[in-house]
Motif scaffolding. Structure first.
Motif, PDB file in Angstrom:
ATOM      1  N   TRP A  95       0.832  -1.198   0.000  1.00  0.00           N
ATOM      2  CA  TRP A  95       0.000   0.000   0.000  1.00  0.00           C
ATOM      3  C   TRP A  95       0.872   1.255   0.000  1.00  0.00           C
ATOM      4  N   ARG A  96       1.909   1.242   0.805  1.00  0.00           N
ATOM      5  CA  ARG A  96       2.805   2.402   0.902  1.00  0.00           C
ATOM      6  C   ARG A  96       3.578   2.642  -0.394  1.00  0.00           C
ATOM      7  N   CYS A  97       3.766   1.614  -1.183  1.00  0.00           N
ATOM      8  CA  CYS A  97       4.573   1.704  -2.403  1.00  0.00           C
ATOM      9  C   CYS A  97       3.804   2.245  -3.607  1.00  0.00           C
ATOM     10  N   ARG A  98       2.540   2.554  -3.441  1.00  0.00           N
ATOM     11  CA  ARG A  98       1.796   3.120  -4.572  1.00  0.00           C
ATOM     12  C   ARG A  98       2.343   4.509  -4.863  1.00  0.00           C
ATOM     13  N   ARG A  99       2.661   4.756  -6.129  1.00  0.00           N
ATOM     14  CA  ARG A  99       3.336   6.002  -6.495  1.00  0.00           C
ATOM     15  C   ARG A  99       2.537   6.756  -7.549  1.00  0.00           C
ATOM     16  N   GLY A 100       2.914   8.016  -7.754  1.00  0.00           N
ATOM     17  CA  GLY A 100       2.242   8.860  -8.731  1.00  0.00           C
ATOM     18  C   GLY A 100       2.787   8.703 -10.138  1.00  0.00           C
ATOM     19  N   LEU A 101       4.004   8.230 -10.262  1.00  0.00           N
ATOM     20  CA  LEU A 101       4.612   8.061 -11.585  1.00  0.00           C
ATOM     21  C   LEU A 101       4.507   6.601 -12.021  1.00  0.00           C
ATOM     22  N   LEU A 102       3.951   6.383 -13.184  1.00  0.00           N
ATOM     23  CA  LEU A 102       3.804   5.036 -13.726  1.00  0.00           C
ATOM     24  C   LEU A 102       5.149   4.321 -13.792  1.00  0.00           C
ATOM     25  N   GLU A 103       6.204   5.033 -14.164  1.00  0.00           N
ATOM     26  CA  GLU A 103       7.523   4.412 -14.302  1.00  0.00           C
ATOM     27  C   GLU A 103       7.968   3.786 -12.974  1.00  0.00           C
ATOM     28  N   ASN A 104       7.748   4.501 -11.871  1.00  0.00           N
ATOM     29  CA  ASN A 104       8.095   3.953 -10.558  1.00  0.00           C
ATOM     30  C   ASN A 104       7.244   2.727 -10.255  1.00  0.00           C
ATOM     31  N   ASP A 105       5.948   2.832 -10.536  1.00  0.00           N
ATOM     32  CA  ASP A 105       5.053   1.704 -10.282  1.00  0.00           C
ATOM     33  C   ASP A 105       5.487   0.459 -11.043  1.00  0.00           C
ATOM     34  N   LEU A 106       5.984   0.621 -12.253  1.00  0.00           N
ATOM     35  CA  LEU A 106       6.423  -0.533 -13.043  1.00  0.00           C
ATOM     36  C   LEU A 106       7.594  -1.242 -12.369  1.00  0.00           C
ATOM     37  N   PHE A 107       8.569  -0.477 -11.893  1.00  0.00           N
ATOM     38  CA  PHE A 107       9.703  -1.075 -11.177  1.00  0.00           C
ATOM     39  C   PHE A 107       9.220  -1.782  -9.920  1.00  0.00           C
ATOM     40  N   ILE A 108       8.368  -1.109  -9.157  1.00  0.00           N
ATOM     41  CA  ILE A 108       7.908  -1.641  -7.879  1.00  0.00           C
ATOM     42  C   ILE A 108       7.047  -2.882  -8.080  1.00  0.00           C
ATOM     43  N   GLU A 109       6.131  -2.835  -9.026  1.00  0.00           N
ATOM     44  CA  GLU A 109       5.257  -3.989  -9.275  1.00  0.00           C
ATOM     45  C   GLU A 109       6.056  -5.198  -9.746  1.00  0.00           C
ATOM     46  N   ARG A 110       7.054  -4.972 -10.590  1.00  0.00           N
ATOM     47  CA  ARG A 110       7.878  -6.091 -11.051  1.00  0.00           C
ATOM     48  C   ARG A 110       8.646  -6.699  -9.876  1.00  0.00           C
ATOM     49  N   PHE A 111       9.161  -5.835  -8.993  1.00  0.00           N
ATOM     50  CA  PHE A 111       9.861  -6.332  -7.811  1.00  0.00           C
ATOM     51  C   PHE A 111       8.933  -7.214  -6.974  1.00  0.00           C
ATOM     52  N   PHE A 112       7.710  -6.737  -6.701  1.00  0.00           N
ATOM     53  CA  PHE A 112       6.765  -7.532  -5.918  1.00  0.00           C
ATOM     54  C   PHE A 112       6.403  -8.827  -6.640  1.00  0.00           C
ATOM     55  N   ALA A 113       6.218  -8.770  -7.934  1.00  0.00           N
ATOM     56  CA  ALA A 113       5.846  -9.969  -8.687  1.00  0.00           C
ATOM     57  C   ALA A 113       6.945 -11.031  -8.610  1.00  0.00           C
ATOM     58  N   GLU A 114       8.196 -10.602  -8.646  1.00  0.00           N
ATOM     59  CA  GLU A 114       9.311 -11.544  -8.647  1.00  0.00           C
ATOM     60  C   GLU A 114       9.721 -12.007  -7.251  1.00  0.00           C
ATOM     61  N   HIS A 115       9.479 -11.185  -6.226  1.00  0.00           N
ATOM     62  CA  HIS A 115      10.047 -11.469  -4.902  1.00  0.00           C
ATOM     63  C   HIS A 115       9.031 -11.508  -3.759  1.00  0.00           C
ATOM     64  N   GLU A 116       7.756 -11.338  -4.041  1.00  0.00           N
ATOM     65  CA  GLU A 116       6.757 -11.143  -2.992  1.00  0.00           C
ATOM     66  C   GLU A 116       6.803 -12.178  -1.867  1.00  0.00           C
ATOM     67  N   GLY A 117       6.966 -13.409  -2.187  1.00  0.00           N
ATOM     68  CA  GLY A 117       6.949 -14.444  -1.164  1.00  0.00           C
ATOM     69  C   GLY A 117       8.216 -14.546  -0.347  1.00  0.00           C
ATOM     70  N   ARG A 118       9.228 -13.787  -0.701  1.00  0.00           N
ATOM     71  CA  ARG A 118      10.512 -13.902   0.000  1.00  0.00           C
ATOM     72  C   ARG A 118      11.178 -12.546   0.258  1.00  0.00           C
ATOM     73  N   ILE A 119      10.382 -11.532   0.562  1.00  0.00           N
ATOM     74  CA  ILE A 119      10.920 -10.210   0.894  1.00  0.00           C
ATOM     75  C   ILE A 119      11.287 -10.207   2.377  1.00  0.00           C
ATOM     76  N   SER A 120      12.549  -9.923   2.646  1.00  0.00           N
ATOM     77  CA  SER A 120      13.020  -9.922   4.032  1.00  0.00           C
ATOM     78  C   SER A 120      12.610  -8.625   4.731  1.00  0.00           C
ATOM     79  N   CYS A 121      12.671  -8.668   6.048  1.00  0.00           N
ATOM     80  CA  CYS A 121      12.385  -7.460   6.831  1.00  0.00           C
ATOM     81  C   CYS A 121      13.371  -6.352   6.463  1.00  0.00           C
TER      82      CYS A 121
END
Length: 92
Positions: free
Chosen positions: A14-40
Motif C-alpha cells: 500500500w505504501r509503495c503506490r506512487r504517482g509516476l507510472l515508471e516507478n510503479d512498473l519497477f515496484i510492481e515487477r519487484f513484488f511480482a518476482e520477490h513477494e513471497g521472500r521479501i526480508s524485513c
C-alpha cells in the motif's frame, strides 16, 4: 533471514503506490518476482525509498543517481540492484 509477514507485506504494498507510472512498473515487477521472500531488511529499505519524491526515486531506479545520506546503506544498494535488473525475457 526474517521474512515479512502477510500483514507487513500488505502495508508495504500500500505504501509503495506512487504517482509516476515508471516507478510503479519497477515496484510492481519487484513484488511480482520477490513477494513471497521479501526480508524485513528489504522491507525497511523499500520503505525508506518511499520517503523520496517520485522524481528522486525514479533517478535511483534508473541509476541516474546513487543513494546518498541516510539511504547510502548496504541494504538499500542491494534492493536497488534487485529492482534495477532487467525483466526476464518473455521470448524463449
Amino acid at each position: 533471514m526474517n521474512l515479512l509477514d502477510e500483514r507487513s507485506l500488505s502495508k508495504l504494498r500500500w505504501r509503495c503506490r506512487r504517482g509516476l507510472l515508471e516507478n510503479d512498473l519497477f515496484i510492481e515487477r519487484f513484488f511480482a518476482e520477490h513477494e513471497g521472500r521479501i526480508s524485513c531488511e528489504q522491507g525497511e529499505a523499500l520503505s525508506a525509498l518511499m520517503d523520496l519524491s517520485d522524481n528522486d526515486l525514479l533517478d535511483l531506479l534508473l541509476a541516474r543517481r546513487e543513494p546518498e545520506g541516510v539511504l547510502n546503506r548496504a541494504e538499500v544498494h542491494a534492493l536497488l540492484a534487485l529492482m534495477r535488473r532487467p525483466a526476464p525475457s518473455q521470448n524463449h
